[in-house]
Scaffold this motif. Sequence first.
Motif, mmCIF file in Angstrom:
data_model
loop_
_atom_site.group_PDB
_atom_site.id
_atom_site.type_symbol
_atom_site.label_atom_id
_atom_site.label_comp_id
_atom_site.label_asym_id
_atom_site.label_seq_id
_atom_site.Cartn_x
_atom_site.Cartn_y
_atom_site.Cartn_z
ATOM 1 N N LYS A 50 0.832 -1.338 -0.259
ATOM 2 C CA LYS A 50 0.180 -0.263 -0.239
ATOM 3 C C LYS A 50 0.383 1.117 -0.155
ATOM 4 C CE LYS A 50 -4.418 1.733 2.939
ATOM 5 N NZ LYS A 50 -4.140 2.629 2.898
ATOM 6 N N ASP A 51 0.802 2.220 -0.850
ATOM 7 C CA ASP A 51 1.390 3.664 -0.733
ATOM 8 C C ASP A 51 2.728 3.079 -1.458
ATOM 9 O OD1 ASP A 51 -1.135 4.883 0.472
ATOM 10 O OD2 ASP A 51 0.339 4.328 2.508
ATOM 11 N N SER A 77 -2.306 1.152 -5.688
ATOM 12 C CA SER A 77 -3.159 2.758 -6.339
ATOM 13 C C SER A 77 -2.261 2.190 -8.104
ATOM 14 C CB SER A 77 -1.681 3.652 -6.226
ATOM 15 O OG SER A 77 -1.588 4.559 -5.005
ATOM 16 N N THR A 78 -3.344 2.762 -9.402
ATOM 17 C CA THR A 78 -3.241 3.253 -9.835
ATOM 18 C C THR A 78 -1.850 3.498 -10.696
ATOM 19 O OG1 THR A 78 -5.748 3.872 -10.522
ATOM 20 C CG2 THR A 78 -3.983 4.690 -12.093
ATOM 21 N N THR A 80 1.070 2.063 -10.042
ATOM 22 C CA THR A 80 2.078 1.307 -9.437
ATOM 23 C C THR A 80 2.499 -0.042 -10.232
ATOM 24 O OG1 THR A 80 0.561 1.756 -7.383
ATOM 25 C CG2 THR A 80 2.311 0.262 -7.437
#
Length: 290
Positions: A50-51, A77-78, A80
């Motif tokens: 995440k992140d 996230s889109t 990545t």
Amino acid sequence: MKIGFIGLGNMGGPMAANLAAAGHDVTGFDMADVAIEGVQLADTGAEAAKDAEIVITMLPNGAILRAVAAEIVPVMSTGTAFVDCSTVDVDSARAVAADATNAGLLPVDAPVSGGVGGASAGTLTFMAGGSADAFAKADPLFDIMGQKAVHCGASGAGQAAKICNNMILGVTMIATCEAFALADKLGLDRQKMFDVVSTSSGYSWTMNAYCPAPGVGPQSPADNGYQPGFASELMLKDLRLSQQAAQSADADTPLGQHATALYEQFVENETGLGTDFSAMLPRFEKRGRS
Ligand code: NAD
């Protein structure tokens, strides 16, 4: 860059450490209890992913990769990049890449050559499959973890290159070992055999750079009691992947098939487990024709 790294084993651990040493912000996760210099540890794979701007995985096999991907793809996230450096079957690599693409991610399958020594020294070779954008995003990290990265084509092309290379490696090692064992029985000195073959048409990486005969040629695991190096069971894993791929692509690979059967016999029924894959030479040495 903020990097998530999942699978911090013999290969992934030093790769993650090299990224942290280069100044990246690395959060890692492994099911086992590990400590890697410079790497913060997360409690789950999803937390590490995440992140992150790039997520790297270095896992044992395709089934585990699929399970980890199912957990992390939904939280990423889109845009990545999802870079899998494990050696897995081509079908798993393509299935994971398709799911990641559908989720708006940039997947790259990027298996490596170079072993644990290359992972520690940052001298791995990466063979990558995926879009040009995905490769471009991962490439600066390949530069830190390795010395060369080849963009081989679309998703799955990296795994295809890896298993084709290692099928040649397994077949060639067997050919080199059986030729040494034959030379012994013909009374030919091993050093003379090396001097001729390494400069003749029988030369190969297994003869010239990784000679399976102790005391002959450059330093290799043969000079260290056949401690790996590249373990026979890992050779068997890669040969099995080559045969799985050959089966699904309807490719005729008789020598790859035979090499797989020999390493299977060596690892599962003989003394091969835990030895370097060049220990095929003492195996042949002890045997007769029947
Ligand atoms: P390893 O077993 O040392 O490391 C794999 C790590 O993945 C382990 O630490 C394990 O705990 C972890 N893991 C397993 N399931 C997990 C999960 N669900 N979530 C998080 N972590 C999980 O293996 P390795 O030698 O580091 O090899 C990794 C990959 O690299 C394999 O696909 C192997 O074929 C490939 N490879 C290895 C070498 C080599 O010389 N070791 C060379 C080239 C390629």
